[in-house]
Design an enzyme around this catalytic site. Structure first.
Site, PDB file in Angstrom:
ATOM      1  N   ASP A 238       0.887  -1.149   0.000  1.00  0.00           N
ATOM      2  CA  ASP A 238       0.000   0.000   0.000  1.00  0.00           C
ATOM      3  C   ASP A 238       0.928   1.201   0.000  1.00  0.00           C
ATOM      4  OD1 ASP A 238      -1.688   2.137   0.546  1.00  0.00           O
ATOM      5  OD2 ASP A 238      -3.117   0.795   1.510  1.00  0.00           O
ATOM      6  N   HIS A 239       1.124   1.792  -1.179  1.00  0.00           N
ATOM      7  CA  HIS A 239       2.181   2.808  -1.242  1.00  0.00           C
ATOM      8  C   HIS A 239       1.842   4.050  -0.423  1.00  0.00           C
ATOM      9  CE1 HIS A 239      -0.377   4.220  -4.583  1.00  0.00           C
ATOM     10  NE2 HIS A 239       0.036   5.398  -4.210  1.00  0.00           N
TER      11      HIS A 239
ATOM     12  N   HIS B  74      -5.894   2.276   1.076  1.00  0.00           N
ATOM     13  CA  HIS B  74      -5.279   3.482   1.624  1.00  0.00           C
ATOM     14  C   HIS B  74      -6.038   4.069   2.823  1.00  0.00           C
ATOM     15  CE1 HIS B  74      -3.330   2.974  -2.122  1.00  0.00           C
ATOM     16  NE2 HIS B  74      -4.217   3.594  -2.862  1.00  0.00           N
TER      17      HIS B  74
HETATM   18  P1  NDP Z   1      -0.380  -2.545 -17.211  1.00  0.00           P
HETATM   19  O1  NDP Z   1      -1.798  -2.592 -17.632  1.00  0.00           O
HETATM   20  O2  NDP Z   1       0.489  -1.514 -17.828  1.00  0.00           O
HETATM   21  O3  NDP Z   1       0.190  -4.016 -17.424  1.00  0.00           O
HETATM   22  C1  NDP Z   1       1.528  -4.390 -17.125  1.00  0.00           C
HETATM   23  C2  NDP Z   1       1.982  -5.463 -18.082  1.00  0.00           C
HETATM   24  O4  NDP Z   1       1.214  -6.635 -17.875  1.00  0.00           O
HETATM   25  C3  NDP Z   1       1.773  -5.110 -19.537  1.00  0.00           C
HETATM   26  O5  NDP Z   1       2.831  -4.332 -20.050  1.00  0.00           O
HETATM   27  C4  NDP Z   1       1.690  -6.452 -20.181  1.00  0.00           C
HETATM   28  O6  NDP Z   1       3.010  -6.935 -20.422  1.00  0.00           O
HETATM   29  C5  NDP Z   1       1.071  -7.321 -19.132  1.00  0.00           C
HETATM   30  N1  NDP Z   1      -0.375  -7.449 -19.387  1.00  0.00           N
HETATM   31  C6  NDP Z   1      -1.289  -6.469 -19.405  1.00  0.00           C
HETATM   32  N2  NDP Z   1      -2.523  -6.966 -19.645  1.00  0.00           N
HETATM   33  C7  NDP Z   1      -2.376  -8.289 -19.795  1.00  0.00           C
HETATM   34  C8  NDP Z   1      -3.263  -9.352 -20.051  1.00  0.00           C
HETATM   35  N3  NDP Z   1      -4.567  -9.151 -20.199  1.00  0.00           N
HETATM   36  N4  NDP Z   1      -2.786 -10.593 -20.110  1.00  0.00           N
HETATM   37  C9  NDP Z   1      -1.487 -10.803 -19.951  1.00  0.00           C
HETATM   38  N5  NDP Z   1      -0.579  -9.815 -19.709  1.00  0.00           N
HETATM   39  C10 NDP Z   1      -1.010  -8.583 -19.625  1.00  0.00           C
HETATM   40  O7  NDP Z   1      -0.360  -2.422 -15.637  1.00  0.00           O
HETATM   41  P2  NDP Z   1       0.388  -1.350 -14.720  1.00  0.00           P
HETATM   42  O8  NDP Z   1       1.848  -1.398 -15.008  1.00  0.00           O
HETATM   43  O9  NDP Z   1      -0.323  -0.065 -14.804  1.00  0.00           O
HETATM   44  O10 NDP Z   1       0.073  -1.906 -13.252  1.00  0.00           O
HETATM   45  C11 NDP Z   1       0.594  -3.117 -12.764  1.00  0.00           C
HETATM   46  C12 NDP Z   1      -0.033  -3.429 -11.426  1.00  0.00           C
HETATM   47  O11 NDP Z   1       0.223  -2.360 -10.538  1.00  0.00           O
HETATM   48  C13 NDP Z   1      -1.557  -3.553 -11.467  1.00  0.00           C
HETATM   49  O12 NDP Z   1      -1.953  -4.534 -10.561  1.00  0.00           O
HETATM   50  C14 NDP Z   1      -2.080  -2.197 -11.017  1.00  0.00           C
HETATM   51  O13 NDP Z   1      -3.345  -2.314 -10.390  1.00  0.00           O
HETATM   52  C15 NDP Z   1      -0.986  -1.822 -10.002  1.00  0.00           C
HETATM   53  N6  NDP Z   1      -0.839  -0.398  -9.830  1.00  0.00           N
HETATM   54  C16 NDP Z   1      -0.467   0.400 -10.892  1.00  0.00           C
HETATM   55  C17 NDP Z   1      -0.260   1.741 -10.722  1.00  0.00           C
HETATM   56  C18 NDP Z   1       0.192   2.623 -11.847  1.00  0.00           C
HETATM   57  O14 NDP Z   1       0.479   3.801 -11.594  1.00  0.00           O
HETATM   58  N7  NDP Z   1       0.283   2.125 -13.062  1.00  0.00           N
HETATM   59  C19 NDP Z   1      -0.444   2.383  -9.380  1.00  0.00           C
HETATM   60  C20 NDP Z   1      -0.821   1.451  -8.336  1.00  0.00           C
HETATM   61  C21 NDP Z   1      -1.010   0.128  -8.577  1.00  0.00           C
HETATM   62  P3  NDP Z   1       3.338  -7.981 -21.579  1.00  0.00           P
HETATM   63  O15 NDP Z   1       2.312  -7.823 -22.650  1.00  0.00           O
HETATM   64  O16 NDP Z   1       4.713  -7.591 -22.044  1.00  0.00           O
HETATM   65  O17 NDP Z   1       3.303  -9.274 -20.921  1.00  0.00           O
END
Ligand code: NDP
Length: 519
Positions: A215-216, A278
């Site tokens: 939980d950032h 949070h």
């Molecule tokens: P993304 O939606 O950008 O997904 C991250 C990576 O996961 C993608 O680059 C892709 O990589 C892979 N991916 C995405 N969708 C799918 C799918 N349907 N099936 C398989 N692979 C998939 O997520 P975020 O980076 O934004 O967030 C990651 C985690 O962090 C989440 O749980 C989010 O809730 C949490 N989070 C994010 C924040 C933010 O600021 N972004 C803030 C707080 C929490 P590839 O295709 O290369 O495998």
């Protein structure tokens, strides 16, 4: 930067200590960053938003400030086919966009970056990853210690934890080296049942001490400071209870709308997005008893006691205890903004709440009968995260013959963001012959007299993972108690009858629905 970096092995006390009263000491920059063991930081989902915007910038800053272990490497993983060079270029671009240019340092940092493509559902892919990590252990002398950071959509936590387990990557050696830690982000489940199921499935492969549920918010300096403020001062604790406090407000207001997170937000809504994580954590820090020691297990125990003491929500009287809203069009900072239903990828008849105010009671000796008002919403007039302790009025006003107006009660505001301040409001005499009161404030800015570097929330989270210090991470029982409290509320609010009845629309740029003060 001339950080005073201590290399201690204790995992329990990674706090930054600042002495604001002694200017001299603060000038010396009292920042201690403890080093964790050498390790590989394996980011799974490294092609995504979180990695570019938060994780790699945080790791690079730690590198610049000497906050990483002496031996480390960072391994990005994802389905996307990239080679090391392409991954490095992607990360460099992300850093440049954030304005963190330091070419020579980047070149030396990037030597520790690697990329490996993986298929999240293919065991062979993870067996290959295990072999690759073994090679890197030798190259970077990381002693088989690994952090697996799941920067992935939550639906993938379960299958990826299983793949890590089945390929032997969750196993730990007995001698302290060769540890394996799993880091997961919110949301953890979407109700009690799914949170329990997710946990059971992860715990088939990782034990509780290996799981770091982030939980950032807790890694924000000002949130951690709630504990310092309450328990390192003798004068506040005696009045921190039902005898002196009238009510407590916890606010997390945003000016931003749903942005690019429509898919997630439509399923989640404000209660899952902000309350079940949070805001519950801030509530726990505000209301908990003093642990006997500043030690991970004891601090987490006290927080869980708060969650266990939450009075079951009177779902039959929803209107008296909760206000839900959704933003319509409006103006923020002089700019017209669309309503939630007009945002890209949102259904035009969506009933997802973007605002909630909840009245919560804690049934224990300290807080009996004192309401905690917890409010969060999007597209509101200002971005504010704060805790307001509203004290009771004086029991008897000896000035009532002379002063017509009521005497305002004292108020203590703990500003979390963006105003990182503590403000105490009290009454004082207006200068002059007439008896006339005015409200005055004692105002402390959190960074006052401190000129050293400050850890960003993700830097703190990553350091604690490397140290194995779980104090600022959710423990599973805490998550389950919070979900047990919130799930009946969600069920009731999301029932066909209530979904549209409960929702009040508010103008973007306002302070929320007009009926907010009804509870
Ligand atoms: P993304 O939606 O950008 O997904 C991250 C990576 O996961 C993608 O680059 C892709 O990589 C892979 N991916 C995405 N969708 C799918 C799918 N349907 N099936 C398989 N692979 C998939 O997520 P975020 O980076 O934004 O967030 C990651 C985690 O962090 C989440 O749980 C989010 O809730 C949490 N989070 C994010 C924040 C933010 O600021 N972004 C803030 C707080 C929490 P590839 O295709 O290369 O495998």
């Amino acid at each position: 930067m001339d950080n005073n970096i201590k290399n201690k092995n204790s995992a329990s006390n990674s706090m930054i200590r600042v002495n604001t009263s002694a200017q001299e000491i603060s000038q010396k920059k009292c920042i201690n960053i403890e080093h964790g063991d050498p390790c590989s930081i394996v980011i799974i989902g490294a092609t995504g938003d979180l990695t570019s915007r938060k994780l790699v910038p945080a790791l690079f800053n730690l590198y610049l400030n000497g906050g990483l272990p002496d031996s480390f490497c960072i391994v990005g993983c994802g389905r996307t086919k990239l080679n090391d060079q392409q991954f490095k270029r992607k990360m460099e671009k992300a850093l440049t966009e954030k304005g963190i240019p330091d070419d020579s340092k980047w070149r030396s940092f990037s030597k520790f970056l690697h990329y490996r493509s993986v298929d999240y559902e293919n065991p062979g892919s993870f067996i290959n990853l295990a072999k690759f990590l073994k090679k890197l252990d030798q190259k970077h002398i990381t002693r088989g210690n690994r952090i697996f950071y799941l920067a992935l959509p939550p639906s993938l936590y379960e299958p990826v934890a299983q793949m890590l387990g089945e390929s032997g990557l969750s196993e730990e050696k007995e001698n302290g080296n060769g540890w394996s830690r799993l880091v997961i982000e919110k949301p953890i489940g979407r109700d009690l049942k799914t949170a329990v199921e997710l946990n059971q499935s992860i715990q088939r492969h990782f034990r509780e001490h290996q799981i770091f549920r982030i939980d950032h918010y807790l890694a924000k300096e000002t949130v951690q400071n709630i504990l310092m403020f309450r328990f390192a001062n003798a004068i506040f604790e005696p009045i921190w209870n039902r005898r002196y406090i009238d009510h407590v407000s916890i606010l997390a207001l945003e000016t931003l709308g749903v942005e690019h997170r429509a898919g997630y937000y439509e399923q989640a809504g404000v209660i899952r997005d902000m309350f079940q994580n949070h805001l519950m954590q801030i509530l726990a820090f505000t209301a908990m008893e003093a642990p006997s020691q500043f030690e991970t297990g004891r601090v987490r125990d006290e927080k869980v006691k708060v969650f266990r003491s939450l009075r079951p929500f009177p779902v039959e009287k929803l209107h008296e205890h909760i206000v839900l809203g959704q933003y319509g069009p409006g103006t923020i900072n002089g700019k017209r903004v669309p309503g939630y239903r007009e945002e890209p990828n949102i259904k035009p008849d969506s009933l997802t709440p973007t605002f909630a105010k909840m009245k919560v009671f804690i049934d224990n000796w300290r807080w009996q009968g004192i309401p905690f008002y917890i409010t969060s919403g999007k597209r509101l007039a200002r971005k504010i995260t704060e805790i307001v302790i509203q004290f009771k009025e004086v029991p008897h006003s000896m000035f009532r013959q002379t002063l017509e107006e009521r005497i305002d009660a004292n108020q203590l505001k703990l500003g979390i963001y963006p105003d990182e301040k503590i403000i105490l409001t009290f009454q004082t005499k207006n200068p002059g012959a007439r008896v006339c009161l005015r409200s005055a404030t004692l105002d402390f800015s959190y960074h006052q007299n401190y000129i050293g570097p400050v850890l960003d929330a993700y830097e703190k989270v990553l350091i604690d993972c490397m140290l194995g210090d779980q104090m600022l991470f959710w423990r599973q029982d805490g998550i389950e108690h919070c979900w047990s409290y919130l799930t009946p509320i969600l069920n009731e609010c999301e029932s066909c009858d209530n979904r549209s009845k409960m929702l009040q629309f508010y103008e973007s740029g306002s302070w929320g629905p007009l009926s907010t003060n009804r509870i």
